[in-house]
Scaffold this active site. Structure first.
Site, PDB file in Angstrom:
ATOM      1  N   ALA A  92       0.769  -1.251   0.000  1.00 59.32           N
ATOM      2  CA  ALA A  92       0.000   0.000   0.000  1.00 59.32           C
ATOM      3  C   ALA A  92       0.800   1.300   0.000  1.00 59.32           C
ATOM      4  O   ALA A  92       0.292   2.327  -0.438  1.00 59.32           O
ATOM      5  CB  ALA A  92      -0.952   0.002   1.193  1.00 59.32           C
ATOM      6  N   PRO A  94       3.146   4.446  -0.900  1.00 60.10           N
ATOM      7  CA  PRO A  94       2.801   5.512   0.048  1.00 60.10           C
ATOM      8  C   PRO A  94       1.312   5.772   0.206  1.00 60.10           C
ATOM      9  O   PRO A  94       0.934   6.708   0.907  1.00 60.10           O
ATOM     10  CB  PRO A  94       3.499   6.735  -0.558  1.00 60.10           C
ATOM     11  CG  PRO A  94       3.501   6.472  -2.038  1.00 60.10           C
ATOM     12  CD  PRO A  94       3.659   4.986  -2.187  1.00 60.10           C
ATOM     13  N   GLY A  95       0.455   4.988  -0.448  1.00 57.50           N
ATOM     14  CA  GLY A  95      -0.972   5.113  -0.156  1.00 57.50           C
ATOM     15  C   GLY A  95      -1.819   5.726  -1.255  1.00 57.50           C
ATOM     16  O   GLY A  95      -2.996   6.013  -1.031  1.00 57.50           O
ATOM     17  N   LYS A  97      -3.078   4.428  -4.083  1.00 56.29           N
ATOM     18  CA  LYS A  97      -4.246   3.633  -4.510  1.00 56.29           C
ATOM     19  C   LYS A  97      -5.153   3.292  -3.338  1.00 56.29           C
ATOM     20  O   LYS A  97      -6.365   3.212  -3.491  1.00 56.29           O
ATOM     21  CB  LYS A  97      -3.782   2.393  -5.269  1.00 56.29           C
ATOM     22  CG  LYS A  97      -3.126   2.811  -6.569  1.00 56.29           C
ATOM     23  CD  LYS A  97      -2.608   1.680  -7.385  1.00 56.29           C
ATOM     24  CE  LYS A  97      -1.651   2.191  -8.439  1.00 56.29           C
ATOM     25  NZ  LYS A  97      -0.363   2.705  -7.892  1.00 56.29           N
ATOM     26  N   GLU A 115       1.579  -2.549   4.457  1.00 60.15           N
ATOM     27  CA  GLU A 115       2.901  -2.249   3.893  1.00 60.15           C
ATOM     28  C   GLU A 115       3.953  -3.037   4.661  1.00 60.15           C
ATOM     29  O   GLU A 115       4.051  -2.937   5.874  1.00 60.15           O
ATOM     30  CB  GLU A 115       3.186  -0.747   3.959  1.00 60.15           C
ATOM     31  CG  GLU A 115       4.587  -0.345   3.551  1.00 60.15           C
ATOM     32  CD  GLU A 115       5.003  -0.839   2.160  1.00 60.15           C
ATOM     33  OE1 GLU A 115       4.193  -0.778   1.223  1.00 60.15           O
ATOM     34  OE2 GLU A 115       6.155  -1.303   2.028  1.00 60.15           O
ATOM     35  N   CYS A 212       3.906  -0.901 -12.463  1.00 61.69           N
ATOM     36  CA  CYS A 212       4.265   0.241 -13.311  1.00 61.69           C
ATOM     37  C   CYS A 212       5.443  -0.166 -14.193  1.00 61.69           C
ATOM     38  O   CYS A 212       6.421   0.559 -14.306  1.00 61.69           O
ATOM     39  CB  CYS A 212       4.521   1.494 -12.484  1.00 61.69           C
ATOM     40  SG  CYS A 212       5.737   1.272 -11.200  1.00 61.69           S
TER      41      CYS A 212
HETATM   42  N1  SAM Z   1       0.223   0.990  -4.021  1.00 55.40           N
HETATM   43  C1  SAM Z   1       1.157   2.037  -3.709  1.00 55.40           C
HETATM   44  C2  SAM Z   1       0.564   3.382  -4.102  1.00 55.40           C
HETATM   45  O1  SAM Z   1      -0.303   3.424  -4.962  1.00 55.40           O
HETATM   46  O2  SAM Z   1       0.949   4.398  -3.514  1.00 55.40           O
HETATM   47  C3  SAM Z   1       2.505   1.783  -4.349  1.00 55.40           C
HETATM   48  C4  SAM Z   1       3.049   0.429  -4.024  1.00 55.40           C
HETATM   49  S1  SAM Z   1       4.672   0.140  -4.603  1.00 55.40           S
HETATM   50  C5  SAM Z   1       4.420  -0.092  -6.287  1.00 55.40           C
HETATM   51  C6  SAM Z   1       4.977  -1.468  -4.023  1.00 55.40           C
HETATM   52  C7  SAM Z   1       5.092  -1.609  -2.519  1.00 55.40           C
HETATM   53  O3  SAM Z   1       5.359  -2.995  -2.234  1.00 55.40           O
HETATM   54  C8  SAM Z   1       6.241  -0.827  -1.883  1.00 55.40           C
HETATM   55  O4  SAM Z   1       5.733   0.017  -0.883  1.00 55.40           O
HETATM   56  C9  SAM Z   1       7.148  -1.889  -1.287  1.00 55.40           C
HETATM   57  O5  SAM Z   1       7.701  -1.519  -0.030  1.00 55.40           O
HETATM   58  C10 SAM Z   1       6.231  -3.081  -1.133  1.00 55.40           C
HETATM   59  N2  SAM Z   1       6.977  -4.375  -1.178  1.00 55.40           N
HETATM   60  C11 SAM Z   1       8.256  -4.594  -1.539  1.00 55.40           C
HETATM   61  N3  SAM Z   1       8.561  -5.906  -1.443  1.00 55.40           N
HETATM   62  C12 SAM Z   1       7.463  -6.515  -1.007  1.00 55.40           C
HETATM   63  C13 SAM Z   1       7.148  -7.862  -0.689  1.00 55.40           C
HETATM   64  N4  SAM Z   1       8.037  -8.825  -0.832  1.00 55.40           N
HETATM   65  N5  SAM Z   1       5.903  -8.128  -0.242  1.00 55.40           N
HETATM   66  C14 SAM Z   1       4.984  -7.142  -0.105  1.00 55.40           C
HETATM   67  N6  SAM Z   1       5.233  -5.861  -0.396  1.00 55.40           N
HETATM   68  C15 SAM Z   1       6.441  -5.549  -0.834  1.00 55.40           C
END
Ligand code: SAM
Length: 424
Positions: A92, A94-95, A97, A115, A212
């Site tokens: 989630a 930085p939040g 979505k 997160e 992305c």
């Molecule tokens: N959904 C967020 C938004 O819209 O603001 C962006 C999410 S970002 C693409 C992916 C997130 O997955 C990051 O915050 C990261 O810390 C977390 N992440 C990294 N490795 C992970 C794992 N193995 N399991 C779960 N989450 C993980």
């Protein structure tokens, strides 16, 4: 004629557009040109100094990339029911979505924003608390933990960690870190997260998967493997051709030379099985050791969950569920933090000031001018003649936070980590 590849290469050198998503639950004037696929989204003509706008800090809008706002179409067209849902956002921070979903979900829904990374948890909390929607729980655990809650959520979002090819225009780090090995590494992590997401998803429920990046190993191949393993049913989204998205049988792709936004991939899948409408908990009065809470919120609709010395406001309809969740998953905030104990007395939490459930009329309020609001956000106190008790500081009718009266000044209670340093 230009080939697609050279058009894409050219677009990657272009300046990205600036867009914001407005918070429909906070009073503010909306400006800008509509993002066609998101009713809350607006493109701005240029990039203002967002930090110096108190409305941003009050949660009136969130700066968000336009392609990622496609989540709105995924939700509206893919949701299993129009009524309240229990929703899980597994990745989630930085939040962006999570906040978007919280704006769209009907009243009575519950959103669990998880997160894994502790260093990103604070910014997730800050953004979701500023947005101020009730019915939001923040957790920070490995995605495996949710496998202990099989079928618990009607909607699960996996916005997966990815190789970030679609962010290369916006973020030089995305260019620097890319390698074929990174794509493979991300694909393995995504596979695992999808597995846990699928377990936590209710029969008949919806999974939204997004990245992305454009690497097929992280996009269509993930979706294909999930379909093979589980019988997941892809849902085709109706999208206006003029928006420029590329639609395939396994998902939608956004490219910056076709869409007014960055690179993005999105797939929506249904879990086979009969969907059962959410059964809400019977009204639960809650063990309320903070009777003051009843002055702040509708006592009939909310219950109170204690965590350490903080009382959190929880949708009463989800009280028992939140207790179950807390037993299985490391929980940072089991609802909106409302009151905390300080020096033997109950003080309102900064998140409560920003909550759209707060009744402003219960508090002495101080309406700040622009410069005063910026001073408040910098952590400064406000001089006055006689300040007593707690006051709610507002800007243009938007609550910012609390101040404590100390005779000739209002002591600033804006959280230190949220303070702005930029000067006008
Ligand atoms: N959904 C967020 C938004 O819209 O603001 C962006 C999410 S970002 C693409 C992916 C997130 O997955 C990051 O915050 C990261 O810390 C977390 N992440 C990294 N490795 C992970 C794992 N193995 N399991 C779960 N989450 C993980």
């Amino acid at each position: 004629m230009q080939t697609d590849a050279s058009a894409l290469r050219e677009a990657l050198e272009d300046t990205p557009s600036v867009s914001v998503r407005y918070n429909p639950f906070k009073p503010t004037e909306w400006a800008g040109e509509p993002v066609p696929w998101c009713a809350l989204g607006r493109y701005l003509a240029d990039r203002p100094r967002f930090t110096l706008d108190p409305q941003l800090h009050a949660g009136a809008y969130y700066v968000q990339e336009a392609s990622s706002m496609l989540i709105e179409q995924a939700y509206l067209q893919g949701r299993p029911a129009a009524g309240p849902l229990r929703v899980l956002d597994l990745c989630a921070a930085p939040g962006g979505k999570s906040g978007h979903l919280a704006s769209l979900l009907p009243e009575g829904s519950l959103l669990v924003a998880n997160e894994l990374d502790r260093t990103r948890l604070a910014v997730l909390q800050e953004n979701l608390w500023k947005q101020g929607r009730p019915g939001v729980v923040i957790t920070h655990d490995r995605t495996e933990a949710f496998a202990a809650l099989p079928g618990a959520f009607e909607l699960v979002l996996v916005d997966a960690p990815c190789s970030g090819e679609g962010m290369m225009r916006r973020d030089p780090f995305a260019r620097a870190q890319w390698s074929p090995a990174l794509v493979q590494q991300c694909a393995l992590v995504q596979r695992k997260i999808l597995d846990h997401a699928w377990t936590a998803l209710a029969p008949g429920g919806t999974l939204i998967y997004s990245t992305c990046t454009w690497a097929p190993e992280e996009d269509e191949q993930q979706v294909e493997e999930l379909i093979t393993l589980t019988g997941a049913l892809p849902i085709a989204l109706e999208l206006n051709a003029e928006w420029g998205m590329e639609r395939g049988p396994l998902g939608v792709r956004c490219y910056p030379h076709r869409v007014r936004g960055e690179g993005f991939f999105l797939s929506v899948l249904r879990k086979p099985g009969a969907f059962h409408d959410l059964v809400l908990d019977a009204h639960h009065a809650g063990a309320n050791s903070f009777p003051e809470l009843q002055w702040l919120i509708d006592p009939g609709r909310w219950s109170c969950t204690m965590q350490e010395d903080i009382a959190h406001v929880v949708e009463a309809a989800h009280h028992a569920f939140v207790q179950r969740l807390m037993a299985a998953v490391r929980t940072a905030a089991p609802g909106t933090p409302a009151l905390f104990q300080k020096g033997g007395e109950a003080r309102p939490h900064p998140a409560l000031a920003l909550s759209t459930a707060l009744h402003h009329e219960f508090w002495p309020t101080i309406d700040l001018e622009h410069e005063q609001a910026l001073a408040y956000l910098r952590g400064e106190s406000l001089s006055t003649s006689a300040a007593r008790g707690t006051a709610l500081m507002r800007y243009h009718g938007l609550a910012l936070g609390w101040s404590q009266g100390a005779g000739k000044r209002w002591n600033n209670q804006w959280p230190k980590p949220w303070r702005i340093r930029m000067q006008a």
